[in-house]
Design an enzyme around this catalytic site. Structure first.
Site, PDB file in Angstrom:
ATOM      1  N   HIS A 254       0.828  -1.204   0.000  1.00 24.27           N
ATOM      2  CA  HIS A 254       0.000   0.000   0.000  1.00 24.27           C
ATOM      3  C   HIS A 254       0.867   1.260   0.000  1.00 24.27           C
ATOM      4  O   HIS A 254       0.682   2.166  -0.826  1.00 24.27           O
ATOM      5  CB  HIS A 254      -0.912  -0.027   1.230  1.00 24.27           C
ATOM      6  CG  HIS A 254      -1.814   1.161   1.354  1.00 24.27           C
ATOM      7  ND1 HIS A 254      -3.139   1.142   0.974  1.00 24.27           N
ATOM      8  CD2 HIS A 254      -1.582   2.415   1.824  1.00 24.27           C
ATOM      9  CE1 HIS A 254      -3.678   2.330   1.195  1.00 24.27           C
ATOM     10  NE2 HIS A 254      -2.753   3.120   1.719  1.00 24.27           N
ATOM     11  N   GLU A 255       1.816   1.309   0.923  1.00 26.37           N
ATOM     12  CA  GLU A 255       2.659   2.501   1.016  1.00 26.37           C
ATOM     13  C   GLU A 255       3.582   2.644  -0.197  1.00 26.37           C
ATOM     14  O   GLU A 255       3.912   3.760  -0.603  1.00 26.37           O
ATOM     15  CB  GLU A 255       3.464   2.493   2.314  1.00 26.37           C
ATOM     16  CG  GLU A 255       2.630   2.480   3.585  1.00 26.37           C
ATOM     17  CD  GLU A 255       1.595   3.595   3.658  1.00 26.37           C
ATOM     18  OE1 GLU A 255       1.804   4.660   3.026  1.00 26.37           O
ATOM     19  OE2 GLU A 255       0.562   3.400   4.334  1.00 26.37           O
TER      20      GLU A 255
END
Length: 489
Positions: A254-255
């Site tokens: 996600h990051e």
């Protein structure tokens, strides 16, 4: 130098100082000694005072009046500078400084209160944050809707009413899909113990697999995973749990989606208003499509299953198909960042309604815990068991990010539109992902979204990339098709 050149030179210095402030925030959430918090609050306040003075400098208005850009890029630079200037001059300098000071201090208070399961320890500082942010919103709104003014910081050209309309369209189908899925047998959950050092090693491999450039970034641990920075220095964090490696792996992916966006922006825009993601909704479209449509796909989870067997040995999941079902298991839970795709947006809708009520003055801070718990019970059908699973779970309100939460779901909506176009543009996508090769997908996203930075308005960049007007239908169709197949609906 022309007025345009002088303005851009001034803006580059302002952007550079903003990057320094961001690095202080990264340090605070990763390696700063806990006892340094009071001093850091003063440091953040001091640099915010300098930044606010530059953003509201009268010379900016003069340069804007005199500047004559020669191309589309120059016009977009002026559009974004003017938007930031118009907002900055509405907020008193002492208020901007006070917000920076209190939110820096509140972050540490929140972290300790969360660890202690003590809402009462956090409420006094949250009261101050809400009061100051409401004052800021009133200054920005100038008689208009306070929450709309706050959303503008994160999703320009979007209002709370527009977001509410999208959520109203999404909710019935999400609730119906959840009910149908939860009525079916649940796939096996992951169990056992997973060495946290090995998790971090595999997380770093996943970051590289999704195109994260470690020459211009790094992976660290934090209480709440985040991405920080832009241009040549873009850092991410993740977190580990000995019993839940998925938290680490999918937080990392996600990051990386956020970081890849920042790393992928045209370098000619470095330290200019176009040199960062255009909105948090578009930012979330990248992180969510990396994490979900790509990272949780049947094809990629087959590759990840082999990586986990190599790293941890036999961990109790029989084969790649069972692993895919486990990764995408729909189940009861409290934590937004750990929620499955079916229920994630319902977590966001709860937060959106509560923070909108807080900013309108319809909900008081001392009523927040009860309001959260009541709403959670109504939406999810079971009670919050402890504050860290309830109103203390997210960092956002402690640092003043009111108006940010709905961009997570807007990002999901945008990701649905992008994924539909991506699948048509990259017909061999599944075969690539099955080999752990994300380059076809990430190259398409870089070309059609990431490289443009802030050149186009949020909905315009999604429209250009996907070929359709942004809306929730592609996301809802994707979810219904995916989870109907998994659960045999």
């Amino acid at each position: 130098m022309t007025a345009f050149d002088e303005l851009m030179a001034f803006q580059r210095d302002t952007s550079a100082l903003g990057q320094i402030a961001g690095r202080l925030g990264w340090d605070q959430e990763t390696v700063m000694p806990r006892g340094a918090a009071p001093q850091r609050a003063e440091e953040m306040a001091a640099i915010e005072a300098v930044l606010h003075a530059r953003r509201a400098d009268p010379r900016v208005a003069e340069w804007l009046d005199q500047a004559a850009p020669q191309d589309e890029v120059g016009k977009a630079q002026l559009r974004e500078i003017r938007r930031a200037y118009d907002r900055a001059v509405k907020v008193p300098a002492d208020l901007a400084t006070a917000i920076a000071r209190i939110t820096s201090a509140a972050q540490g208070t929140w972290a300790q209160a969360r660890a202690d399961e003590d809402v009462s320890a956090f409420l006094p500082v949250l009261e101050e944050v809400v009061s100051l942010k409401r004052q800021e919103g009133e200054a920005l709104a100038q008689g208009g809707d306070v929450y709309d003014a706050m959303v503008e910081d994160y999703e320009p050209y979007t209002t709370g009413a527009q977001i509410a309309a999208i959520f109203d369209e999404m909710r019935p189908r999400l609730v119906a899909l959840r009910a149908a899925v939860l009525d079916r047998p649940e796939p096996a959950a992951l169990s056992g113990s997973f060495d946290e050092l090995i998790q971090m090693q595999l997380a770093q491999k996943l970051a590289i697999t999704f195109g994260y450039d470690l020459n211009n970034g790094r992976v660290d641990k934090a209480v709440h995973p985040f991405s920080s920075g832009s241009g040549l220095d873009v850092r991410i964090t993740t977190r580990t749990s000995e019993t839940d490696p998925f938290n680490c792996f999918f937080s990392t992916i996600h990051e990386v989606g956020h970081a890849a966006y920042e790393q992928g922006i045209d370098r000619d825009y470095l330290l200019t208003p176009l040199g960062r993601g255009v909105s948090m909704g578009v930012h979330e479209s990248q992180s969510r499509i990396y994490e979900n449509q790509l990272g949780r796909s049947r094809a990629f989870t087959g590759w990840l299953f082999d990586q986990m067997k190599d790293a941890f040995g036999d961990f109790g999941i029989a084969d790649a198909d069972a692993f895919y079902a486990t990764v995408n298991r729909v189940h009861n839970g409290y934590i937004r960042t750990e929620a499955d795709e079916v229920q994630y947006n319902l977590h966001i809708m709860l937060r959106f309604d509560l923070e909108r009520a807080l900013m309108a003055g319809d909900l008081q801070v001392n009523e927040l815990e009860a309001a959260w718990n009541d709403r959670f019970k109504a939406d999810f059908g079971y009670a919050v068991d402890k504050p860290s699973n309830g109103c203390l779970q997210d960092v956002h309100w402690s640092v003043g990010l009111f108006g940010y939460f709905p961009t997570y779901s807007l990002g999901n909506v945008y990701a649905g539109c992008l994924y539909q176009a991506l699948r048509a543009a990259v017909p061999g996508l599944d075969a690539q992902l099955a080999d752990g090769d994300t380059s076809g997908a990430t190259a398409w996203l870089r070309e059609h979204v990431q490289q443009h930075g802030g050149l186009y308005a949020p909905r315009e960049i999604i429209r250009r990339a996907s070929g359709i007007e942004p809306g929730p239908e592609p996301l809802l169709g994707y979810l219904e098709q995916k989870f109907s197949a998994i659960y045999g609906l």
